[in-house]
Scaffold this motif. Structure first.
Motif, PDB file in Angstrom:
ATOM      1  N   LEU A  38       0.828  -1.205   0.000  1.00 58.43           N
ATOM      2  CA  LEU A  38       0.000   0.000   0.000  1.00 58.43           C
ATOM      3  C   LEU A  38       0.864   1.257   0.000  1.00 58.43           C
ATOM      4  CD1 LEU A  38      -2.817  -0.975   2.520  1.00 58.43           C
ATOM      5  CD2 LEU A  38      -3.017  -0.747   0.046  1.00 58.43           C
ATOM      6  N   ALA A  42       1.566   4.028  -3.396  1.00 60.93           N
ATOM      7  CA  ALA A  42       1.420   5.479  -3.303  1.00 60.93           C
ATOM      8  C   ALA A  42       2.707   6.186  -3.713  1.00 60.93           C
ATOM      9  CB  ALA A  42       1.021   5.875  -1.876  1.00 60.93           C
ATOM     10  N   VAL A  55      -2.529   9.812  -6.901  1.00 59.46           N
ATOM     11  CA  VAL A  55      -2.530   8.787  -5.857  1.00 59.46           C
ATOM     12  C   VAL A  55      -3.966   8.352  -5.559  1.00 59.46           C
ATOM     13  CG1 VAL A  55      -2.002   8.320  -3.421  1.00 59.46           C
ATOM     14  CG2 VAL A  55      -0.362   9.569  -4.830  1.00 59.46           C
ATOM     15  N   GLY A  56      -4.872   9.319  -5.486  1.00 52.58           N
ATOM     16  CA  GLY A  56      -6.264   8.995  -5.231  1.00 52.58           C
ATOM     17  C   GLY A  56      -6.889   8.182  -6.347  1.00 52.58           C
ATOM     18  N   ALA A  59      -5.688   4.583  -6.028  1.00 53.62           N
ATOM     19  CA  ALA A  59      -6.380   3.937  -4.916  1.00 53.62           C
ATOM     20  C   ALA A  59      -7.836   3.632  -5.282  1.00 53.62           C
ATOM     21  CB  ALA A  59      -6.319   4.826  -3.677  1.00 53.62           C
ATOM     22  N   ARG A  62      -8.399   0.519  -7.461  1.00 50.84           N
ATOM     23  CA  ARG A  62      -8.439  -0.771  -6.764  1.00 50.84           C
ATOM     24  C   ARG A  62      -9.806  -1.008  -6.151  1.00 50.84           C
ATOM     25  NH1 ARG A  62      -5.273  -4.674  -4.753  1.00 50.84           N
ATOM     26  NH2 ARG A  62      -5.969  -5.738  -2.873  1.00 50.84           N
ATOM     27  N   THR A  63     -10.403   0.026  -5.610  1.00 54.72           N
ATOM     28  CA  THR A  63     -11.634  -0.151  -4.860  1.00 54.72           C
ATOM     29  C   THR A  63     -12.859  -0.241  -5.762  1.00 54.72           C
ATOM     30  OG1 THR A  63     -10.583   1.196  -3.154  1.00 54.72           O
ATOM     31  CG2 THR A  63     -12.900   0.701  -2.862  1.00 54.72           C
ATOM     32  N   THR A 118      -3.821  -2.192 -10.677  1.00 58.45           N
ATOM     33  CA  THR A 118      -4.435  -2.079  -9.359  1.00 58.45           C
ATOM     34  C   THR A 118      -5.888  -2.530  -9.409  1.00 58.45           C
ATOM     35  OG1 THR A 118      -2.983  -0.219  -8.843  1.00 58.45           O
ATOM     36  CG2 THR A 118      -4.910  -0.486  -7.466  1.00 58.45           C
ATOM     37  N   GLY A 243     -10.262   6.136   4.502  1.00 55.07           N
ATOM     38  CA  GLY A 243      -9.489   5.618   3.378  1.00 55.07           C
ATOM     39  C   GLY A 243      -8.847   6.732   2.577  1.00 55.07           C
ATOM     40  N   ALA A 247      -4.863   6.952   2.290  1.00 55.29           N
ATOM     41  CA  ALA A 247      -4.289   6.673   0.981  1.00 55.29           C
ATOM     42  C   ALA A 247      -3.721   7.915   0.299  1.00 55.29           C
ATOM     43  CB  ALA A 247      -5.342   6.025   0.069  1.00 55.29           C
ATOM     44  N   VAL A 248      -4.306   9.067   0.556  1.00 56.53           N
ATOM     45  CA  VAL A 248      -3.922  10.282  -0.176  1.00 56.53           C
ATOM     46  C   VAL A 248      -3.223  11.285   0.738  1.00 56.53           C
ATOM     47  CG1 VAL A 248      -4.732  12.174  -1.618  1.00 56.53           C
ATOM     48  CG2 VAL A 248      -5.827   9.928  -1.785  1.00 56.53           C
ATOM     49  N   THR A 367     -11.690   8.640  -2.408  1.00 55.26           N
ATOM     50  CA  THR A 367     -10.276   8.737  -2.767  1.00 55.26           C
ATOM     51  C   THR A 367     -10.088   9.540  -4.055  1.00 55.26           C
ATOM     52  OG1 THR A 367     -10.473   6.543  -3.798  1.00 55.26           O
ATOM     53  CG2 THR A 367      -9.543   6.647  -1.581  1.00 55.26           C
TER      54      THR A 367
END
Length: 436
Positions: A38, A42, A55-56, A59, A62-63, A118, A243, A247-248, A367
């Motif tokens: 993770l 990033a 970066v967002g 992320a 992936r989600t 991702t 999150g 993540a960001v 994100t």
């Protein structure tokens, strides 16, 4: 004369059967690799010239498939042997992370390439998570279920300590590509362990009904329990903002104020250490009102966002992350115990899929919007907003009577497969005096 197998059984608690042991070992391996990955993902984006918005987007990539395929993954896991679903998902995760590592190590990866790989990892996770949770919940029986879940989570979160701290240090020392390669190897090893799981104890599904019928049946189990959907709605909002912060904003604050990947990885490692301590606490503490105790312990989830908003020094951030880990793990063990005692075995993966779906549905949006929100309101205001929302939604879910009233059973009650079987027996338990 005692055989080696007898000696192993004597050393191992009665609730720690073969499946439980394999699941715990595999979870340790994957967590060790994933938490470092993770951080690596990033910083791979940042080193390729990306900003907070990029970066967002990675992320979110992936989600998004995680959200799209979770419900299908839950239905598949209740229909097919769960261990085969888990192994196939691990194989996909291994291949996607290996390709990501090769891109980072051999050149400058493009944003769309990182997002695609991702997204493949998120697809694997969508099928893996409901199968894994259903498999774990069905591997434990009896009054010691809460302790078993606490020990499992202690092993799993213990890997977070090493994975996050080691991942951050390795990103700083050798770059993110090698950390991603290590994560691919971890998925390969974990998949090999899960191939040996035994599903013979799970009764075969009766013929009839298709995918849509399975999803509707899972929805009835989910929607019929206010405590279940109430907490899932709570975490759909809380997970989204937390999150985004992790993540960001976390890597950005670390880069600008804490010294880079190392301190941020160390802070995540302290969070993992807190979860280990919380799981250890839950091997001894058995709160009667499972969800009341667990939900009260969600309020500190607002603290890391507030600490990043200030921002506090690295040492203070580590302390905040540790406390948050302890309290959040109280919720985690309580939640697993509630699912185990309330949900019929043949519906575990589908209910778990609705749980996961609600919990992560808003994460891609949050994100993806984290970068624009930072530009519109400023990073500090965005982080304070994250902290405030966590407090508000956690207070709101305490208004649900079943969240305050659900009690731990004092004796194991076999879970039926009919609609409402788990719910009826739980209501009977709550009607008995003396449960606390």
């Amino acid at each position: 004369m005692t055989s080696a197998a007898d000696s192993r059984r004597l050393r191992r608690p009665a609730w720690a059967g073969r499946n439980y042991t394999l699941l715990t070992a595999a979870a340790f391996v994957t967590n060790l690799g994933s938490h470092g990955a993770l951080i690596a993902a990033a910083f791979a984006v940042l080193e390729a010239g990306g900003d907070g918005g990029d970066v967002g987007l990675v992320a979110a990539a992936r989600t998004l498939p995680l959200v799209l395929f979770l419900l299908i993954g839950g239905a598949v896991a209740d229909r097919l042997p769960r261990h085969r679903v888990m192994v196939a998902a691990n194989a996909l995760n291994c291949l996607s992370q290996a390709a990501f590592a090769v891109l980072v190590l051999t050149g400058e990866p493009r944003l769309w390439q990182m997002m695609l790989l991702t997204a493949l990892g998120g697809t694997g996770q969508a099928f893996f998570s409901p199968a894994a949770e259903g498999m774990l919940l069905s591997s434990v029986r009896g009054e010691q279920a809460g302790r078993a879940f606490a020990v499992f989570r202690m092993a799993m979160q213990g890997a977070t300590v090493g994975g996050a701290a080691l991942g951050g240090a390795l990103v700083a020392a050798v770059g993110p590509g090698w950390v991603l390669a290590a994560d691919a190897a971890a998925f390969a090893l974990a998949g090999a362990l899960r191939a040996f799981l035994d599903v013979g104890h799970i009764p075969p599904r009766a013929p009839g009904g298709g995918m849509l019928a399975d999803l509707r049946e899972g929805w009835r189990e989910f929607a019929g329990r206010p405590w279940l959907w109430g907490i899932v709605v709570q975490f759909s909002l809380a997970n989204a903002v937390v999150g985004a912060a992790d993540a960001v904003y976390g890597p950005l604050v670390a880069r600008d104020h804490l010294g880079g990947a190392g301190p941020w990885g160390l802070a995540l490692g302290f969070f993992g250490a807190g979860t280990v301590a919380g799981a250890l606490l839950m091997t001894r503490w058995k709160p009667r009102r499972l969800l009341l105790a667990g939900t009260l312990c969600v309020f500190p989830l607002a603290l890391p966002s507030a600490a990043l908003a200030v921002p506090v020094p690295a040492g203070a951030l580590c302390a905040v992350m540790f406390v948050t880990g302890v309290t959040l793990e109280v919720f985690g063990v309580s939640w697993m115990t509630a699912l185990h005692q309330e949900i019929p075995e043949d519906k575990l993966s589908r209910v778990s899929a609705y749980d996961w779906f609600g919990s992560v549905a808003l994460v891609p949006l949050a994100t993806a919007l984290a970068g624009p929100a930072e530009q519109a309101f400023g990073r500090t205001a965005a982080l304070w907003g994250c902290a405030t929302l966590v407090v508000v939604v956690t207070a709101a879910v305490l208004c649900v009577p079943d969240v305050r009233g659900l009690r731990r059973r004092t004796a194991y009650v076999a879970q039926g497969s009919g609609d409402g079987a788990g719910r009826g027996s739980a209501d009977a338990e709550r009607a008995v005096g003396g449960l606390g």
